[in-house]
Every structure is written in structure tokens, then in C-alpha cells.
Design a protein around this motif. Structure first.
Motif, PDB file in Angstrom:
ATOM      1  N   ASN A   2       3.798  -0.354 -15.941  1.00 42.86           N
ATOM      2  CA  ASN A   2       3.829  -1.802 -15.967  1.00 42.86           C
ATOM      3  C   ASN A   2       4.294  -2.416 -14.659  1.00 42.86           C
ATOM      4  OD1 ASN A   2       2.923  -1.880 -18.586  1.00 42.86           O
ATOM      5  ND2 ASN A   2       4.979  -1.735 -19.428  1.00 42.86           N
ATOM      6  N   GLU A   3       5.061  -1.673 -13.860  1.00 41.93           N
ATOM      7  CA  GLU A   3       5.580  -2.205 -12.612  1.00 41.93           C
ATOM      8  C   GLU A   3       5.229  -1.278 -11.454  1.00 41.93           C
ATOM      9  OE1 GLU A   3       9.738  -2.806 -13.533  1.00 41.93           O
ATOM     10  OE2 GLU A   3       9.316  -4.892 -13.968  1.00 41.93           O
ATOM     11  N   LEU A   4       5.066  -1.890 -10.284  1.00 46.50           N
ATOM     12  CA  LEU A   4       4.681  -1.151  -9.080  1.00 46.50           C
ATOM     13  C   LEU A   4       5.812  -1.188  -8.061  1.00 46.50           C
ATOM     14  CD1 LEU A   4       1.137  -2.750  -8.735  1.00 46.50           C
ATOM     15  CD2 LEU A   4       1.681  -0.510  -9.710  1.00 46.50           C
ATOM     16  N   GLN A   5       5.877  -0.144  -7.244  1.00 49.74           N
ATOM     17  CA  GLN A   5       6.830  -0.075  -6.144  1.00 49.74           C
ATOM     18  C   GLN A   5       6.093   0.354  -4.888  1.00 49.74           C
ATOM     19  OE1 GLN A   5       9.695   2.830  -7.661  1.00 49.74           O
ATOM     20  NE2 GLN A   5      11.189   1.168  -7.833  1.00 49.74           N
ATOM     21  N   ALA A   6       6.531  -0.189  -3.760  1.00 51.30           N
ATOM     22  CA  ALA A   6       6.044   0.281  -2.462  1.00 51.30           C
ATOM     23  C   ALA A   6       6.976   1.405  -2.019  1.00 51.30           C
ATOM     24  CB  ALA A   6       6.051  -0.856  -1.447  1.00 51.30           C
ATOM     25  N   LYS A   7       6.396   2.499  -1.517  1.00 53.04           N
ATOM     26  CA  LYS A   7       7.208   3.647  -1.103  1.00 53.04           C
ATOM     27  C   LYS A   7       6.674   4.231   0.194  1.00 53.04           C
ATOM     28  CE  LYS A   7       8.677   5.123  -5.663  1.00 53.04           C
ATOM     29  NZ  LYS A   7       8.881   6.264  -6.546  1.00 53.04           N
ATOM     30  N   ALA A   8       7.596   4.778   0.986  1.00 53.37           N
ATOM     31  CA  ALA A   8       7.222   5.482   2.211  1.00 53.37           C
ATOM     32  C   ALA A   8       8.354   6.442   2.567  1.00 53.37           C
ATOM     33  CB  ALA A   8       6.974   4.495   3.348  1.00 53.37           C
ATOM     34  N   GLY A   9       8.034   7.487   3.307  1.00 49.66           N
ATOM     35  CA  GLY A   9       9.048   8.440   3.737  1.00 49.66           C
ATOM     36  C   GLY A   9       8.603   9.190   4.982  1.00 49.66           C
ATOM     37  N   ILE A  10       9.582   9.678   5.729  1.00 46.40           N
ATOM     38  CA  ILE A  10       9.291  10.445   6.946  1.00 46.40           C
ATOM     39  C   ILE A  10      10.543  11.238   7.335  1.00 46.40           C
ATOM     40  CG2 ILE A  10      10.060   8.832   8.748  1.00 46.40           C
ATOM     41  CD1 ILE A  10       7.301   9.338  10.109  1.00 46.40           C
ATOM     42  N   GLN A  11      10.355  12.295   8.090  1.00 46.00           N
ATOM     43  CA  GLN A  11      11.483  13.028   8.665  1.00 46.00           C
ATOM     44  C   GLN A  11      11.599  12.661  10.135  1.00 46.00           C
ATOM     45  OE1 GLN A  11      12.605  17.071   7.529  1.00 46.00           O
ATOM     46  NE2 GLN A  11      12.291  17.651   9.665  1.00 46.00           N
ATOM     47  N   VAL A  12      12.812  12.311  10.534  1.00 45.17           N
ATOM     48  CA  VAL A  12      13.108  11.978  11.926  1.00 45.17           C
ATOM     49  C   VAL A  12      13.949  13.109  12.491  1.00 45.17           C
ATOM     50  CG1 VAL A  12      14.178  10.303  13.476  1.00 45.17           C
ATOM     51  CG2 VAL A  12      13.038   9.516  11.384  1.00 45.17           C
ATOM     52  N   LEU A  13      13.568  13.617  13.638  1.00 54.80           N
ATOM     53  CA  LEU A  13      14.252  14.765  14.227  1.00 54.80           C
ATOM     54  C   LEU A  13      15.477  14.328  15.026  1.00 54.80           C
ATOM     55  CD1 LEU A  13      11.119  16.836  15.295  1.00 54.80           C
ATOM     56  CD2 LEU A  13      12.362  16.838  13.109  1.00 54.80           C
ATOM     57  N   PRO A 106       4.400  -6.690 -10.735  1.00 59.91           N
ATOM     58  CA  PRO A 106       3.576  -6.349 -11.904  1.00 59.91           C
ATOM     59  C   PRO A 106       2.324  -5.562 -11.513  1.00 59.91           C
ATOM     60  CG  PRO A 106       3.525  -8.720 -11.482  1.00 59.91           C
ATOM     61  CD  PRO A 106       4.482  -8.118 -10.501  1.00 59.91           C
ATOM     62  N   ASN A 107       1.869  -4.748 -12.440  1.00 59.60           N
ATOM     63  CA  ASN A 107       0.663  -3.951 -12.223  1.00 59.60           C
ATOM     64  C   ASN A 107      -0.566  -4.838 -12.474  1.00 59.60           C
ATOM     65  OD1 ASN A 107      -1.294  -2.029 -11.973  1.00 59.60           O
ATOM     66  ND2 ASN A 107      -0.447  -0.637 -13.494  1.00 59.60           N
ATOM     67  N   THR A 108      -0.845  -5.664 -11.481  1.00 63.13           N
ATOM     68  CA  THR A 108      -1.985  -6.578 -11.498  1.00 63.13           C
ATOM     69  C   THR A 108      -2.732  -6.385 -10.184  1.00 63.13           C
ATOM     70  OG1 THR A 108      -0.734  -8.336 -10.416  1.00 63.13           O
ATOM     71  CG2 THR A 108      -0.700  -8.295 -12.848  1.00 63.13           C
ATOM     72  N   GLU A 109      -3.853  -7.048 -10.011  1.00 69.84           N
ATOM     73  CA  GLU A 109      -4.587  -6.953  -8.739  1.00 69.84           C
ATOM     74  C   GLU A 109      -3.715  -7.426  -7.585  1.00 69.84           C
ATOM     75  OE1 GLU A 109      -7.186  -5.801  -6.043  1.00 69.84           O
ATOM     76  OE2 GLU A 109      -7.417  -5.376  -8.182  1.00 69.84           O
ATOM     77  N   ALA A 110      -2.989  -8.540  -7.781  1.00 67.61           N
ATOM     78  CA  ALA A 110      -2.095  -9.036  -6.729  1.00 67.61           C
ATOM     79  C   ALA A 110      -0.976  -8.029  -6.452  1.00 67.61           C
ATOM     80  CB  ALA A 110      -1.516 -10.391  -7.118  1.00 67.61           C
ATOM     81  N   GLY A 111      -0.437  -7.427  -7.516  1.00 65.85           N
ATOM     82  CA  GLY A 111       0.599  -6.419  -7.348  1.00 65.85           C
ATOM     83  C   GLY A 111       0.097  -5.189  -6.607  1.00 65.85           C
ATOM     84  N   LEU A 112      -1.115  -4.763  -6.911  1.00 64.27           N
ATOM     85  CA  LEU A 112      -1.706  -3.617  -6.207  1.00 64.27           C
ATOM     86  C   LEU A 112      -1.907  -3.915  -4.724  1.00 64.27           C
ATOM     87  CD1 LEU A 112      -4.301  -2.461  -8.883  1.00 64.27           C
ATOM     88  CD2 LEU A 112      -2.284  -1.184  -8.103  1.00 64.27           C
TER      89      LEU A 112
END
Length: 150
Positions: A2-13, A106-112
């Protein structure tokens, strides 16, 4: 879902404290993310960020800081929506894994569309952070000039 999250990750040396400092210190952030800030990220304060490519200024409420492993803030991550951003740092063999979660919408077109755009934005933030800390390259410089009004 029902809900969306933005996610990202990386390793920094780089060591965790160095990466943490580069995120909370506006003078360092100017090398890879923002052009101006009204102050450092300190729990319980509000700062305003300006990005080099845009005229807008963005108020950022710093909710919590657990040095050097967590930075939690809230901002208008989508028009009319105050969203929490959780940046977590994990030490791994002398280097640092940085994971960012923002949301929810919300999991809608705008949310996506928001999730896609903000996940890309945070991936860009992380790539720019890595390029600056590891190689001294200001990766963001000029990258978004095409978005400025002609």
C-alpha cells in the motif's frame, strides 16, 4: 503493497566518521550536493538547503542524529508531502555502507513516479558523495544544467 519508499545504497571506501562528517557538514556537502546551507545538520534544528541548479530553497528539519551511524530528517520530498529520510551508515572492513530510505507515499501512479525520481535522486547523491570522498571529483557540477529554464 500500500505504501512506497525511495531507497538507495552504496559502499564508500572511506572510514565511517569521514563519511558521516561529509553528510552533516554543509561545507563538505557543497562539494557534491548543495550550494548553500544555513547550518550543519544538528538534531532538533532546521536548516535550509539550496541546490546549485535551482533557485528554490528547501527547509530540512533534523529529527535525530546518532553519530556516526544515523541521520534522520524530514523535508518536502514530494510537493505537499513532508517525508522522512533515514540515512544509515554501517562500517564494513574500514569502509562505509550508506543506505538511504525516504518515504512513504501511496502506491498510485503519482507515488510510483515519485519513488522512481527520488530513488534516482538518492542514487545520484550517493554517487556524488563517493566520487568526492574517494577521488575529489565534483560529479554533480553541471550535471543538471539542462534542467534550468532556458
Amino acid at each position: 503493497m500500500n505504501e512506497l519508499q525511495a531507497k538507495a545504497g552504496i559502499q564508500v571506501l572511506k572510514p565511517i566518521q569521514e563519511v558521516f562528517n561529509a553528510i552533516v557538514d554543509p561545507e563538505q556537502m557543497k562539494n557534491y550536493f548543495i550550494s548553500e546551507s544555513t547550518g550543519p545538520m544538528v538534531a532538533g534544528t532546521e536548516v535550509t538547503w539550496k541546490f546549485p541548479e535551482f533557485d528554490d530553497r528547501f527547509p530540512v528539519q533534523i529529527l535525530d542524529i546518532k553519530a556516526p551511524t544515523e541521520i534522520l530528517f524530514q523535508w518536502e520530498g514530494a510537493p505537499g508531502n513532508q517525508l522522512k529520510v533515514d540515512i544509515r551508515l554501517e562500517e564494513r572492513e574500514g569502509n562505509t555502507v550508506v543506505k538511504i530510505t525516504e518515504g512513504t507515499m501511496p502506491n498510485t501512479e503519482a507515488g510510483l513516479q515519485w519513488m522512481r525520481g527520488n530513488s534516482e535522486g538518492w542514487a545520484n547523491f550517493l554517487a556524488c558523495l563517493k566520487a568526492w570522498l574517494e577521488y575529489g571529483i565534483h560529479l554533480r557540477k553541471g550535471a543538471f544544467d539542462y534542467m534550468k529554464p532556458a
